[in-house]
Design a protein around this motif. Sequence first.
Motif, PDB file in Angstrom:
ATOM      1  N   PHE A 171      -1.111  -7.489   1.364  1.00  0.00           N
ATOM      2  CA  PHE A 171      -0.489  -6.801   0.536  1.00  0.00           C
ATOM      3  C   PHE A 171       0.728  -7.352  -0.104  1.00  0.00           C
ATOM      4  O   PHE A 171       0.797  -6.874  -1.328  1.00  0.00           O
ATOM      5  CB  PHE A 171       0.598  -5.792   1.618  1.00  0.00           C
ATOM      6  CG  PHE A 171      -0.070  -4.595   2.221  1.00  0.00           C
ATOM      7  CD1 PHE A 171      -1.457  -4.502   2.849  1.00  0.00           C
ATOM      8  CD2 PHE A 171       0.644  -3.298   2.214  1.00  0.00           C
ATOM      9  CE1 PHE A 171      -1.962  -3.324   3.319  1.00  0.00           C
ATOM     10  CE2 PHE A 171      -0.054  -2.093   2.494  1.00  0.00           C
ATOM     11  CZ  PHE A 171      -1.137  -2.146   3.252  1.00  0.00           C
ATOM     12  N   HIS A 172       1.255  -8.410   0.096  1.00  0.00           N
ATOM     13  CA  HIS A 172       2.112  -9.404  -0.856  1.00  0.00           C
ATOM     14  C   HIS A 172       1.379  -9.793  -1.766  1.00  0.00           C
ATOM     15  O   HIS A 172       1.837  -9.607  -2.855  1.00  0.00           O
ATOM     16  CB  HIS A 172       2.873 -10.277   0.248  1.00  0.00           C
ATOM     17  CG  HIS A 172       4.006 -11.207  -0.663  1.00  0.00           C
ATOM     18  ND1 HIS A 172       3.536 -12.209  -1.128  1.00  0.00           N
ATOM     19  CD2 HIS A 172       5.166 -10.778  -1.005  1.00  0.00           C
ATOM     20  CE1 HIS A 172       4.536 -12.594  -1.804  1.00  0.00           C
ATOM     21  NE2 HIS A 172       5.745 -11.894  -1.631  1.00  0.00           N
ATOM     22  N   ARG A 173       0.138 -10.551  -1.558  1.00  0.00           N
ATOM     23  CA  ARG A 173      -0.550 -11.270  -2.437  1.00  0.00           C
ATOM     24  C   ARG A 173      -1.034  -9.989  -3.612  1.00  0.00           C
ATOM     25  O   ARG A 173      -1.059 -10.627  -4.688  1.00  0.00           O
ATOM     26  CB  ARG A 173      -1.969 -11.882  -1.963  1.00  0.00           C
ATOM     27  CG  ARG A 173      -2.314 -12.702  -2.985  1.00  0.00           C
ATOM     28  CD  ARG A 173      -3.502 -13.654  -2.075  1.00  0.00           C
ATOM     29  NE  ARG A 173      -4.743 -12.781  -2.112  1.00  0.00           N
ATOM     30  CZ  ARG A 173      -5.526 -12.631  -2.982  1.00  0.00           C
ATOM     31  NH1 ARG A 173      -5.216 -12.901  -4.159  1.00  0.00           N
ATOM     32  NH2 ARG A 173      -6.877 -12.138  -2.962  1.00  0.00           N
ATOM     33  N   ARG A 174      -1.431  -9.094  -3.238  1.00  0.00           N
ATOM     34  CA  ARG A 174      -2.004  -8.057  -4.101  1.00  0.00           C
ATOM     35  C   ARG A 174      -0.697  -7.230  -4.796  1.00  0.00           C
ATOM     36  O   ARG A 174      -1.237  -6.126  -5.340  1.00  0.00           O
ATOM     37  CB  ARG A 174      -3.058  -7.383  -3.530  1.00  0.00           C
ATOM     38  CG  ARG A 174      -4.173  -8.091  -3.340  1.00  0.00           C
ATOM     39  CD  ARG A 174      -5.292  -7.282  -2.593  1.00  0.00           C
ATOM     40  NE  ARG A 174      -6.552  -7.996  -2.468  1.00  0.00           N
ATOM     41  CZ  ARG A 174      -7.475  -8.220  -3.268  1.00  0.00           C
ATOM     42  NH1 ARG A 174      -7.500  -7.676  -4.416  1.00  0.00           N
ATOM     43  NH2 ARG A 174      -8.518  -9.226  -3.055  1.00  0.00           N
ATOM     44  N   ASN A 175       0.412  -7.281  -4.496  1.00  0.00           N
ATOM     45  CA  ASN A 175       1.489  -6.496  -4.688  1.00  0.00           C
ATOM     46  C   ASN A 175       1.257  -4.867  -4.314  1.00  0.00           C
ATOM     47  O   ASN A 175       1.313  -4.102  -5.192  1.00  0.00           O
ATOM     48  CB  ASN A 175       1.722  -6.462  -6.166  1.00  0.00           C
ATOM     49  CG  ASN A 175       3.133  -6.001  -6.741  1.00  0.00           C
ATOM     50  OD1 ASN A 175       4.033  -6.007  -5.566  1.00  0.00           O
ATOM     51  ND2 ASN A 175       3.316  -5.537  -7.840  1.00  0.00           N
ATOM     52  N   MET A 177       1.724   2.422   6.416  1.00  0.00           N
ATOM     53  CA  MET A 177       0.478   1.897   5.805  1.00  0.00           C
ATOM     54  C   MET A 177      -0.242   0.599   6.565  1.00  0.00           C
ATOM     55  O   MET A 177      -1.208   0.699   6.866  1.00  0.00           O
ATOM     56  CB  MET A 177       0.815   1.436   4.358  1.00  0.00           C
ATOM     57  CG  MET A 177       0.893   2.503   3.352  1.00  0.00           C
ATOM     58  SD  MET A 177      -0.267   3.427   2.754  1.00  0.00           S
ATOM     59  CE  MET A 177       0.422   4.308   1.448  1.00  0.00           C
ATOM     60  N   LEU A 178       0.705  -0.329   7.153  1.00  0.00           N
ATOM     61  CA  LEU A 178       0.461  -1.411   7.645  1.00  0.00           C
ATOM     62  C   LEU A 178      -0.163  -0.900   9.143  1.00  0.00           C
ATOM     63  O   LEU A 178      -1.215  -1.269   9.445  1.00  0.00           O
ATOM     64  CB  LEU A 178       1.299  -2.430   7.959  1.00  0.00           C
ATOM     65  CG  LEU A 178       1.416  -3.234   6.544  1.00  0.00           C
ATOM     66  CD1 LEU A 178       2.899  -3.784   6.688  1.00  0.00           C
ATOM     67  CD2 LEU A 178       0.402  -4.047   6.327  1.00  0.00           C
ATOM     68  N   ALA A 190      -6.217  -4.357  -0.853  1.00  0.00           N
ATOM     69  CA  ALA A 190      -5.689  -5.428   0.330  1.00  0.00           C
ATOM     70  C   ALA A 190      -6.378  -5.032   1.583  1.00  0.00           C
ATOM     71  O   ALA A 190      -6.708  -6.212   2.216  1.00  0.00           O
ATOM     72  CB  ALA A 190      -4.032  -5.227   0.417  1.00  0.00           C
ATOM     73  N   ILE A 191      -6.507  -3.939   1.767  1.00  0.00           N
ATOM     74  CA  ILE A 191      -7.293  -3.661   3.176  1.00  0.00           C
ATOM     75  C   ILE A 191      -8.777  -4.061   3.016  1.00  0.00           C
ATOM     76  O   ILE A 191      -9.253  -4.661   3.886  1.00  0.00           O
ATOM     77  CB  ILE A 191      -7.120  -2.180   3.665  1.00  0.00           C
ATOM     78  CG1 ILE A 191      -5.522  -1.814   3.524  1.00  0.00           C
ATOM     79  CG2 ILE A 191      -8.013  -1.630   4.708  1.00  0.00           C
ATOM     80  CD1 ILE A 191      -5.367  -0.236   3.942  1.00  0.00           C
ATOM     81  N   ALA A 192      -9.182  -3.650   2.084  1.00  0.00           N
ATOM     82  CA  ALA A 192     -10.656  -3.897   1.630  1.00  0.00           C
ATOM     83  C   ALA A 192     -11.074  -5.530   1.913  1.00  0.00           C
ATOM     84  O   ALA A 192     -11.925  -6.184   2.632  1.00  0.00           O
ATOM     85  CB  ALA A 192     -11.080  -3.510   0.532  1.00  0.00           C
TER      86      ALA A 192
END
Length: 174
Positions: free
Chosen positions: A101-105, A116-117, A155-157
């Motif tokens: 999530f952080h990496r992909r903003n 969401m998490l 991010a989830i994918a």
Amino acid sequence: MSSEIDDAEEAARVRFTVNGRKVACEVAPRDTLVDCLRNALELTGTHAGCEMGACGACLVQLDGRAVHGCLMFAVQADGARIDTIEGLSESGAIADLQAEFHRRNALQCGFCTPGMLINAHELLSRLTEPSRAAIRDALSGNFCRCTGYEAIVDAIAAVADARAAKASQEGSPG
């Protein structure tokens, strides 16, 4: 008449296992689970958003399933195992999701992020390789005003793909 009101407001004692720790709280019969978690236990990662179960900000895991803490009275959860965003984070269970999530903003204001998490964690515990449509469907109960969802789905994918690759490496003979 005032004694009827007092009787109706009498506190109830509830016991849970929250993030692996046994706790007890005194709650009014009308207190929601999210109220108890935030106010009595000071677990403020669980947010009270719409208070109608439509936004997903209040999601917690109750006995391994995501539930809306705003739609459940605390007394209904008596005896349950509850995992909040704090517990899932501290245990490392969602570390890869948080990092992606952080990496992909995939977060901006952060208000919806705990829900969401939790939803993503539950989805990936049920489906190891969900399609993008399945991810979107799983997130349909989470409302975000900031991101447009695409980075969240990405991010989830990505986490699903990484977990599947790791599982296949661990399963193949070395």
